[in-house]
Design a protein around this motif. Structure first.
Motif, mmCIF file in Angstrom:
data_model
loop_
_atom_site.group_PDB
_atom_site.id
_atom_site.type_symbol
_atom_site.label_atom_id
_atom_site.label_comp_id
_atom_site.label_asym_id
_atom_site.label_seq_id
_atom_site.Cartn_x
_atom_site.Cartn_y
_atom_site.Cartn_z
ATOM 1 N N GLU A 46 14.839 83.107 54.147
ATOM 2 C CA GLU A 46 14.343 84.015 54.621
ATOM 3 C C GLU A 46 13.722 83.436 55.888
ATOM 4 O OE1 GLU A 46 11.776 87.512 51.655
ATOM 5 O OE2 GLU A 46 10.910 86.290 52.779
ATOM 6 N N VAL A 47 14.116 85.198 56.934
ATOM 7 C CA VAL A 47 13.895 84.880 58.940
ATOM 8 C C VAL A 47 12.406 85.558 58.775
ATOM 9 C CG1 VAL A 47 14.467 84.759 60.975
ATOM 10 C CG2 VAL A 47 16.297 83.703 58.512
ATOM 11 N N GLN A 48 11.279 85.656 59.044
ATOM 12 C CA GLN A 48 10.305 86.200 59.455
ATOM 13 C C GLN A 48 10.707 86.601 61.590
ATOM 14 O OE1 GLN A 48 8.455 87.649 57.449
ATOM 15 N NE2 GLN A 48 9.187 85.396 55.902
ATOM 16 N N GLY A 92 32.939 79.824 55.040
ATOM 17 C CA GLY A 92 32.635 81.539 55.210
ATOM 18 C C GLY A 92 32.565 81.979 56.391
ATOM 19 N N GLU A 93 33.021 83.518 57.248
ATOM 20 C CA GLU A 93 32.650 83.357 59.038
ATOM 21 C C GLU A 93 31.475 83.012 59.090
ATOM 22 O OE1 GLU A 93 32.958 87.860 57.804
ATOM 23 O OE2 GLU A 93 31.447 87.990 57.371
ATOM 24 N N SER A 94 31.219 83.422 60.451
ATOM 25 C CA SER A 94 30.183 82.893 61.017
ATOM 26 C C SER A 94 29.363 83.676 60.931
ATOM 27 C CB SER A 94 30.609 83.138 63.102
ATOM 28 O OG SER A 94 29.443 82.398 63.282
ATOM 29 N N GLY A 95 27.929 83.512 60.770
ATOM 30 C CA GLY A 95 26.621 84.167 60.434
ATOM 31 C C GLY A 95 26.197 83.972 58.630
ATOM 32 N N SER A 96 27.236 84.023 57.923
ATOM 33 C CA SER A 96 27.394 84.081 56.752
ATOM 34 C C SER A 96 26.284 83.147 55.838
ATOM 35 C CB SER A 96 29.155 83.388 55.381
ATOM 36 O OG SER A 96 29.156 82.597 55.969
ATOM 37 N N GLY A 97 25.555 82.093 56.150
ATOM 38 C CA GLY A 97 24.618 81.342 56.046
ATOM 39 C C GLY A 97 24.941 80.303 55.358
ATOM 40 N N LYS A 98 26.832 79.793 56.168
ATOM 41 C CA LYS A 98 26.022 77.959 55.064
ATOM 42 C C LYS A 98 25.623 76.946 55.838
ATOM 43 C CE LYS A 98 30.324 78.735 57.724
ATOM 44 N NZ LYS A 98 30.381 79.516 58.198
ATOM 45 N N SER A 99 25.235 77.308 57.228
ATOM 46 C CA SER A 99 24.323 75.600 57.689
ATOM 47 C C SER A 99 22.830 76.158 57.264
ATOM 48 C CB SER A 99 24.239 76.797 59.113
ATOM 49 O OG SER A 99 25.444 76.265 59.920
ATOM 50 N N LEU A 100 22.247 77.360 57.418
ATOM 51 C CA LEU A 100 20.739 77.650 56.151
ATOM 52 C C LEU A 100 20.899 76.976 54.989
ATOM 53 C CD1 LEU A 100 20.268 80.927 58.010
ATOM 54 C CD2 LEU A 100 19.156 78.570 59.137
ATOM 55 N N THR A 101 21.929 76.951 54.208
ATOM 56 C CA THR A 101 21.737 75.874 53.379
ATOM 57 C C THR A 101 21.450 75.164 52.568
ATOM 58 O OG1 THR A 101 23.292 78.897 52.182
ATOM 59 C CG2 THR A 101 23.717 76.558 50.761
ATOM 60 N N THR A 110 17.104 88.536 55.119
ATOM 61 C CA THR A 110 17.394 87.999 54.073
ATOM 62 C C THR A 110 18.615 87.054 54.672
ATOM 63 O OG1 THR A 110 16.052 88.828 52.681
ATOM 64 C CG2 THR A 110 17.374 87.412 51.847
ATOM 65 N N PRO A 111 19.123 85.796 55.178
ATOM 66 C CA PRO A 111 20.178 85.346 55.455
ATOM 67 C C PRO A 111 20.997 84.672 54.629
ATOM 68 C CG PRO A 111 18.640 84.035 56.644
ATOM 69 C CD PRO A 111 18.602 85.210 56.211
ATOM 70 N N VAL A 112 19.901 83.983 53.362
ATOM 71 C CA VAL A 112 20.706 83.275 52.656
ATOM 72 C C VAL A 112 20.204 84.269 51.070
ATOM 73 C CG1 VAL A 112 20.955 81.505 51.225
ATOM 74 C CG2 VAL A 112 21.321 81.085 53.699
ATOM 75 N N ASP A 172 27.981 69.169 57.952
ATOM 76 C CA ASP A 172 28.173 70.651 58.660
ATOM 77 C C ASP A 172 29.406 71.449 59.931
ATOM 78 O OD1 ASP A 172 28.311 73.374 59.569
ATOM 79 O OD2 ASP A 172 25.744 72.991 58.997
ATOM 80 N N GLU A 173 30.236 71.747 60.248
ATOM 81 C CA GLU A 173 31.539 71.893 60.605
ATOM 82 C C GLU A 173 31.361 70.355 61.426
ATOM 83 O OE1 GLU A 173 33.445 74.729 61.150
ATOM 84 O OE2 GLU A 173 31.803 76.256 60.364
ATOM 85 N N PRO A 174 31.968 68.923 60.384
ATOM 86 C CA PRO A 174 31.841 67.742 61.521
ATOM 87 C C PRO A 174 33.001 67.435 62.422
ATOM 88 C CG PRO A 174 32.987 67.777 59.297
ATOM 89 C CD PRO A 174 32.396 69.578 59.184
ATOM 90 N N LEU A 190 15.087 73.244 57.562
ATOM 91 C CA LEU A 190 15.131 74.821 58.887
ATOM 92 C C LEU A 190 15.207 74.381 59.925
ATOM 93 C CD1 LEU A 190 14.776 76.239 54.945
ATOM 94 C CD2 LEU A 190 16.764 76.487 56.565
ATOM 95 N N PRO A 191 15.808 75.582 60.437
ATOM 96 C CA PRO A 191 15.289 75.015 62.104
ATOM 97 C C PRO A 191 14.483 75.659 62.315
ATOM 98 C CG PRO A 191 16.966 76.751 61.411
ATOM 99 C CD PRO A 191 16.457 76.109 60.827
ATOM 100 N N THR A 192 13.127 76.452 62.521
ATOM 101 C CA THR A 192 12.132 76.727 62.548
ATOM 102 C C THR A 192 11.132 77.559 61.698
ATOM 103 O OG1 THR A 192 12.562 79.078 62.869
ATOM 104 C CG2 THR A 192 13.063 77.484 65.104
ATOM 105 N N ARG A 193 10.227 77.652 62.293
ATOM 106 C CA ARG A 193 8.624 77.368 61.195
ATOM 107 C C ARG A 193 9.443 79.083 60.495
ATOM 108 N NH1 ARG A 193 4.293 75.155 60.416
ATOM 109 N NH2 ARG A 193 3.415 73.442 61.120
ATOM 110 N N ALA A 194 9.739 79.923 61.227
ATOM 111 C CA ALA A 194 10.362 81.266 60.357
ATOM 112 C C ALA A 194 11.239 81.633 59.614
ATOM 113 C CB ALA A 194 10.975 82.242 62.144
ATOM 114 N N VAL A 195 12.013 80.237 59.407
ATOM 115 C CA VAL A 195 12.947 80.433 58.805
ATOM 116 C C VAL A 195 12.601 79.560 57.588
ATOM 117 C CG1 VAL A 195 15.461 79.634 58.205
ATOM 118 C CG2 VAL A 195 14.420 80.922 60.367
ATOM 119 N N GLN A 196 12.323 80.735 56.433
ATOM 120 C CA GLN A 196 11.671 79.893 55.650
ATOM 121 C C GLN A 196 12.409 79.559 54.021
ATOM 122 O OE1 GLN A 196 8.717 77.976 54.902
ATOM 123 N NE2 GLN A 196 7.991 78.168 56.696
#
Ligand SMILES: Nc1ncnc2c1ncn2[C@@H]1O[C@H](COP(=O)(O)OP(=O)(O)OP(=O)(O)O)[C@@H](O)[C@H]1O
Ligand SMILES: [Mg+2]
Length: 278
Positions: A13-15, A41-50, A22-24, A180-182, A58-64
């Motif tokens: 989730e992203v606050q 999956g397309e850009s923004g589908s949640g691959k990197s967050l997974t 809920t990107p994932v 991840d997209e190496p 996870l990139p920031t505190r807002a993303v949990q």
């Protein structure tokens, strides 16, 4: 045999001020030892967050991570302390990301950065680490390894930096490599070389690979199984052969159709010969 990595119902989730998104949203997959799983999956589908959830970066505190369970070799990763997680990252799970400049520290030499996990995780002496750095640089196909070890990241080309990242990721012979997209940031020729390098190392060391990509050509060449994501959920999950021969979901079919037919390295796709794209 039980899975090396088992992801069950992962929710991220992203606050934000405007509310929670809920990107994932309920992702499950397994990776067995030595296997390569493609996550597409397309850009923004949640691959990197997974991918980042697995290593708890996870990139920031807002993303949990807001739900689900991730098991490494049967052990719930939620039970790992921050210190144990630091050992997991590097020792048991190696990572390669799209832009090596963000992962490499510009202030330290390549040799220092490869030596660091060897000294920290494997407890090698300074001299032993130095020797191993040269071996690793040679293993990833870097010429004049001794000289390159003394260089800083900005002195290297993109392809060389990605090779250095792979050397760091593989330095402690992890069980799992998350890539991840190496190859996305690299030119076409270098892309093919880096992918070949990852596959060679995998074969040699029996490493399992989670390969995040939007390139189905890469999937066809490298993966046994594939998970297709769209807007945070899984739309299709099967063997690569099944996906290419009989994609069951309309989104997967659209993805296959949108694939540039004369893509990089497309002549190496086993499926082209069988006329799947014709
Ligand atoms: N740092 C962040 N802060 C807030 N929201 C984010 C953040 N990172 C990602 N998101 C949200 O999560 C969604 C999924 O991001 P993610 O990076 O996992 O996508 P992706 O599938 O890896 O895409 P790409 O192919 O472009 O790399 C994004 O569309 C965005 O809405
Ligand atoms: Mg991404």
């Amino acid at each position: 045999m039980s899975a090396l990595l088992k992801v069950e119902d992962l929710v991220v989730e992203v606050q934000a001020r405007r509310g929670t998104s809920t990107p994932v949203d309920g992702i499950s997959f397994e990776i067995h030892r030595g296997e390569t799983l493609g996550l597409v999956g397309e850009s923004g589908s949640g691959k990197s967050l997974t991918a980042m959830s697995i290593i708890k970066l996870l990139p920031t505190r807002a993303v949990q991570m807001a739900g689900g369970r991730i098991q490494l070799d049967g052990v719930d990763m939620a039970s790992f302390s921050p210190r144990q997680m630091r050992d997991v990252r590097g020792m048991r799970i190696g990572t390669i990301f799209q832009e090596p400049m963000t992962a490499l520290n510009p202030a330290f030499t390549i040799g220092f950065q490869i030596a660091e996990p060897l000294r920290r995780h494997l407890g090698l002496s300074r001299a032993a680490a130095k020797k191993r750095v040269i071996e690793l640089l040679e293993m990833v196909g870097i010429p004049r390894a001794g000289e390159i070890a003394k260089s800083y990241p900005h002195h290297l080309s993109g392809g060389m930096r990605q090779r250095a990242m792979i050397a760091i990721a593989m330095s402690c012979e992890p069980d799992l490599l998350i890539a991840d997209e190496p190859t996305t940031a690299l030119d076409v020729t270098t892309q093919a070389q880096i992918l070949d390098l990852i596959l060679d190392l995998q074969e040699e060391h029996g490493t399992a690979v989670l390969l995040v990509t939007h390139d189905l050509g890469v999937v066809a060449q490298a993966c046994q199984n594939v998970t297709v994501m769209r807007r945070g959920t899984i739309v299709e999950q099967s063997s690569v052969i099944d996906i290419f021969e009989k994609p069951s979901h309309p989104y997967t079919r659209a993805l296959l159709e949108s694939m540039p037919a004369r893509n990089a390295g497309v002549d190496r796709l086993p499926y082209i010969a069988e006329g799947v794209f014709e």
